[in-house]
Design an enzyme around this catalytic site. Structure first.
Site, PDB file in Angstrom:
ATOM      1  N   GLU A  30     -12.622  -2.212  -3.519  1.00  0.00           N
ATOM      2  CA  GLU A  30     -12.456  -0.751  -3.474  1.00  0.00           C
ATOM      3  C   GLU A  30     -11.623  -0.261  -4.662  1.00  0.00           C
ATOM      4  O   GLU A  30     -10.736   0.573  -4.517  1.00  0.00           O
ATOM      5  CB  GLU A  30     -11.742  -0.361  -2.160  1.00  0.00           C
ATOM      6  CG  GLU A  30     -12.252  -1.165  -0.971  1.00  0.00           C
ATOM      7  CD  GLU A  30     -11.448  -0.983   0.311  1.00  0.00           C
ATOM      8  OE1 GLU A  30     -10.583  -0.119   0.353  1.00  0.00           O
ATOM      9  OE2 GLU A  30     -11.720  -1.706   1.281  1.00  0.00           O
ATOM     10  N   HIS A  81       0.879  -1.178   0.000  1.00  0.00           N
ATOM     11  CA  HIS A  81       0.000   0.000   0.000  1.00  0.00           C
ATOM     12  C   HIS A  81       0.911   1.221   0.000  1.00  0.00           C
ATOM     13  O   HIS A  81       1.602   1.499   0.969  1.00  0.00           O
ATOM     14  CB  HIS A  81      -0.903  -0.001   1.225  1.00  0.00           C
ATOM     15  CG  HIS A  81      -2.025   1.004   1.150  1.00  0.00           C
ATOM     16  ND1 HIS A  81      -1.847   2.305   0.705  1.00  0.00           N
ATOM     17  CD2 HIS A  81      -3.345   0.890   1.457  1.00  0.00           C
ATOM     18  CE1 HIS A  81      -3.006   2.944   0.749  1.00  0.00           C
ATOM     19  NE2 HIS A  81      -3.931   2.114   1.198  1.00  0.00           N
ATOM     20  N   CYS A 122      -9.652   4.198   8.454  1.00  0.00           N
ATOM     21  CA  CYS A 122      -8.785   5.144   7.750  1.00  0.00           C
ATOM     22  C   CYS A 122      -9.483   6.467   7.483  1.00  0.00           C
ATOM     23  O   CYS A 122      -8.873   7.535   7.538  1.00  0.00           O
ATOM     24  CB  CYS A 122      -8.295   4.541   6.439  1.00  0.00           C
ATOM     25  SG  CYS A 122      -9.591   3.841   5.429  1.00  0.00           S
TER      26      CYS A 122
END
Lengths: 650, 650
Positions: free
Chosen positions: A317, A189, A413
């Protein structure tokens, strides 16, 4: 490519006093920071336990117990500290600063002697450091810590936190890099890259910039690192849903300079693009710059919602294919819109092109704000453009869509990301270079810009989202120099008039969306009347979900229908786009907002009294008076249906 | 409630020679059975290994190795045998019968001494029998074996297979039941109930009927069995996705008589409703009958697609909420439509009401047939009403939607289920009672019905799907008795004329959708002209996805647009429902089919040459000549887009 990009202005030099934004910005200090502090400390009932502070205590040897939360749990603390830093930069607050200092000290005590900083691996898997870059989020977490530390240093001048993250960054520099014997991997990520570049910005230590470049250069080159990593005997899978990994998910399917379409997990993508834009500037590299432009165009022309959100697949996502923009089952994560704004801002800075701010503004005014309730205490992670509450059931294809904001999330997040974004809003409002003060967003407040030729003070009074009237006053020190004012002329402005010190200006020539004015007087007063009418917009016919539909916008704001104003079954409403839209400012509504009233029709069930599901029956309509409210404030009243794209009576 | 329900007629007394159906029915014998036999024996390359026959060999001790496939892998063999039985019943074939006998012998050798029959548990988990009813599919698998054995006995008169499954059924009777010491559970996937009832039908052993009733009575009563079962120390989870089980998934959330909405996994639901209908009849129980009627109405009035498919959620193949019928991401499993037809047929038999056959016919002519390619070698498991091939990507919310038929599936329930359904189509065409021959489906062929009053022979020549002209000839043995002919008048027939032996009939009185005619002559010739015009239909305005849209139907057939006839971006097409629909029979097309031609418009990208995604721009249309083909034969030419519900020019 211009050698210098535009700079943001330190937040301490910016004040916001805006009727539209104040109600959100004040939430950060008054609500979000205390609320999130309680969550980090597991003091709030009825929300998923955060474990965040407790994890640091355990890692520091000051508490016992097991690690709690996700592998990236530390980032909630980091983003809280980053938001606190931005708040402290503009609003000194000894109590908050003390809390932050204590937290930073705790983080320092949880750091390893070698600089390692990550409570998940320290407590739970000390033997597995750096063995699962794909899922472990170690570099991502380090990135958020670094961003927070840089922000805190810039806000307070205190070096403690910076020293802590430099320890971790130096360790990462020793572990990763092109040299033999170092790990040739890159983060699963992305985030560390842009963070290292920010760290380089305050430390000027080139190793950080070089490592950021290495991570970007190495990504997607040769055999995919994550697939190679999986074969290591030390590899342990963390997320079962990552089995059968698709390299596109993390944008590691191709070298970044060869990527031409926005792929995979949307947040990862835009965080990476931010670093690419930064590196293109620092290294003056046309190849990276071109990739950034291509990827930006791909997003905004084929893969972005009207509300400035991205990532249309509910599963993973992620981006899918061109023009695939379903409205009722999309993901459109709040964090992805934040990343889009971050990337757009960097592109605007590098390209000196206001069109990037058109998109960043769209994201900020719509999806980012929709992510947070007007009381600051609940949040959307997923941002649909059409909601039918009773249909958002668990264990169905729409279970990711929540019809009401949630108090907190297991993977949390978004809320702290909104907090740090609101707290740093000033970075989007103005830019500067040696001789120019840029006004990007028309948000009331003040700024003090230290141009090379001297300080320019500006104050702005804006009613952009209602009348479109904006007044700006600029003052410079008395000295024989001149400077430039650059005004962004937003893409949604139909027409505009500007008076400078009372005299009408004309013959405007825009340069990449900016109007440049020479300011020679000590005091310059600009009065602008932007025409920002409410309008029906349509989508490119390739957007299948929106064919035959219209949406309402006014300036940066996208509007929507809510059930509380318009009754249920909103997809049976047909807007008459030939009729006038009536704007009505409502002081009492949603903290004061302009509503849009218009005419349409509504399918009735006159022919369906027998309850049949299908039949060769006529359409029967009744007239409807409809009211739209800004998308960002949906679901702040009685929960119910919401709809952005309405059928159009053709 | 009438004491007698209508009976199906043995398949051996029915012949089908129909221009519409022949091309499918002949596939069973010529293609499906040999093709599936090769798959069961792992002889086909490029498809997922079946392991089916190999599993039985291992369980019989005649081969070594590990169990392969899913827990319910045996059912592929069962459904193959069931289809083979129906084929043998109408088309004696010594080679096929020998293959079937050998397979049955192998099954017998794989059976335990106590009657236990299930290769997964026998080979892999012998200690875990009956410990995981929720996921283990033991009773489901037994049910399919029983259905196959009953069919094989009815077709061939051979008792071997029947004896085998009686062994298993007797074991199940010893294990399950209300008595103390027996297991008070019920199947995670219903099927055993209707199978036990069929077994009772040929054996007249009441234990089977009683156990079926017990399973139905016990379901959803008191604490959910599956949640209780999970707490047992012997419980081992099989499917990780079943964690956090929702009892609605298996319709065990309420006692069945209290269920008023169709919930959960659609196939499980309709298989259960079949058993409920059978038991309502056998026990003459109004409570069950009422529940069946309520659940049927709930499905067909709120939770069913125009194509006769059910289960609108891509996740978990389940029902969701009323009127939630998305077209491009639905599940609509082929097996669920088969189950819907099975349930509808039982309801029609019990209620003597042709309206149930309207729905069963819709399912058979559309979704069930769409499930199989016209060459019989590829299959749809999922049956969307709108497909955009490039958007059906892996690892997105639409990954379950396949834009082309697949050769086989890991979970291969649908292909053999289609085979057994096509092979037993005769069961839907006619019913009878003591004095009446019912004609439900207008499919050309012959039937011999042994009424109480003597044998009636009928031959049918039908052109229902084209001209609507149907000729029926009935002959009875010469004797002084009369009988009745009951003709189903389908719901889509706008008007009809009937001539009996040349004389026009009139003054028709329908009784629950059937027209009853007294037949007194030895030979009765009926000539019927059904008006079955092509029509635009609309959906109830509560179906949000279809608001402002129309679909085309003609008789039982739903039509669709395919890209190969109409170009790409079908959602940008707007049908003009006021214009005439032109029917055109095309001998050369798709094995001979009627196409529908009509006018409309198509959104152009005239205003969007700059590639913008959104804007305040006008709609520009161009005229379009459109061609629709029957839904069931989509994707038999060049793969591409498909669309059932089209926007309407309002």
């Amino acid at each position: 490519m211009e050698k210098e990009r535009l700079h943001t202005i330190p937040l301490k030099n910016i004040r916001i006093h805006d009727s539209f934004w104040d109600k959100y910005v004040r939430l950060v200090k008054e609500v979000l920071i205390p609320y999130q502090w309680d969550i980090l400390n597991d003091r709030l009932e009825g929300v998923e336990t955060s474990h965040c502070i407790q994890n640091f205590k355990i890692a520091a040897g000051e508490a016992s117990g097991e690690f709690g939360g996700a592998v990236f749990q530390d980032t909630d603390v980091a983003k809280w500290l980053e938001a606190a830093a931005y708040v402290l930069e503009t609003n000194p607050d000894p109590d908050l600063e003390r809390l932050a200092d204590e937290t930073i000290n705790l983080i320092g005590r949880a750091q390893g002697e070698d600089g390692y900083l990550n409570t998940y691996f320290t407590i739970k898997e000390p033997g597995l450091r750096w063995t699962n870059l794909k899922e472990g989020h170690e570099l991502y977490t380090a990135g958020h810590m670094i961003e927070a530390a840089v922000a805190y240093y810039e806000a307070t001048g205190k070096e403690k936190f910076l020293e802590i993250v430099k320890g971790m960054a130096d360790l990462i520099c020793r572990i990763f890099g092109p040299e033999e014997g170092k790990c040739h991997g890159y983060p699963g990520h992305q985030e560390i890259e842009l963070a290292l570049i920010r760290l380089y910005g305050v430390t000027e230590k080139e190793d950080y910039l070089k490592l950021a470049k290495y991570f970007i250069d190495q990504r997607g080159v040769g055999e995919n690192y994550f697939l190679k990593e999986e074969r290591s005997p030390r590899y342990q899978q963390i997320f079962p849903e990552f089995a059968g990994y698709d390299a596109r998910y993390s944008q590691s399917h191709l070298p970044v300079r060869e990527q031409t379409t926005a792929e995979g997990h949307a947040v990862r993508a835009v965080y990476m693009y931010c670093a690419m834009a930064d590196l293109a500037y620092y290294y003056q590299e046309e190849g990276l710059r071109k990739a950034c432009r291509t990827l930006w165009q791909d997003m905004i022309k084929r893969r972005m919602y009207l509300t400035g959100s991205i990532g249309s697949s509910g599963l993973l996502e992620r981006f899918t294919t061109d023009y695939d923009l379903p409205n009722n089952c999309n993901y459109s994560e709040t964090c992805a819109s934040i990343g889009l704004a971050l990337f757009g801002r960097r592109m605007a800075q590098m390209e000196k092109d206001a069109s990037y701010m058109d998109v960043a503004e769209r994201a900020l005014y719509n999806t980012v704000l929709a992510g947070i309730a007007m009381d600051g205490k609940s949040f959307f992670y997923v941002n649909p453009l059409e909601v039918w509450p009773e249909n958002c059931m668990e264990r169905t294809s729409k279970e990711h869509v929540k019809p009401v904001r949630q108090k907190w999330f297991g993977v949390a997040c978004c809320p702290p990301n909104i907090a740090r974004t609101l707290a740093s809003l000033g970075q989007y409002i103005y830019f500067m270079d040696d001789h120019t003060l840029y006004v990007n967003l028309y948000i009331s407040g003040n700024v003090s810009a230290e141009l090379a030729c001297g300080t320019v003070e500006a104050s702005v009074v804006s009613d952009l989202t209602n009348t479109g009237h904006v007044e700006l006053e600029f003052k410079k020190e008395k000295a024989p120099y001149s400077y430039r004012i650059a005004l962004r002329i937003p893409d949604y402005v139909r027409n505009y008039r500007i008076r400078e010190n009372g005299a009408e200006l004309g013959g405007f020539q825009l340069e990449k969306g900016y109007l440049y004015l020479e300011a020679e007087e000590d005091a310059v007063k600009l009065e602008i009347d932007f025409e920002v009418p409410a309008e029906f917009v349509r989508a490119n016919p390739k957007v299948r979900e929106d064919a035959g539909k219209v949406a309402l916008v006014k300036g940066p704001l996208v509007y929507c229908l809510e059930e509380t104003d318009n009754g249920a079954n909103l997809p049976a409403v047909f807007a008459d786009a030939r009729q006038e839209i009536r704007e009505e400012y409502r002081e009492d509504l949603l903290g004061g907002t302009t509503t849009l009233k218009f005419k349409g029709m509504r399918l009735t069930d006159h022919e369906w009294q027998d309850g049949a599901l299908y039949g060769a029956r006529e359409n029967r309509f009744q007239k409807a008076e409809l009211t739209a409210v800004p998308y960002h404030c949906w679901n702040n009243r009685t929960p119910g249906e919401m709809l952005v794209w309405m059928h159009e009576k053709l």
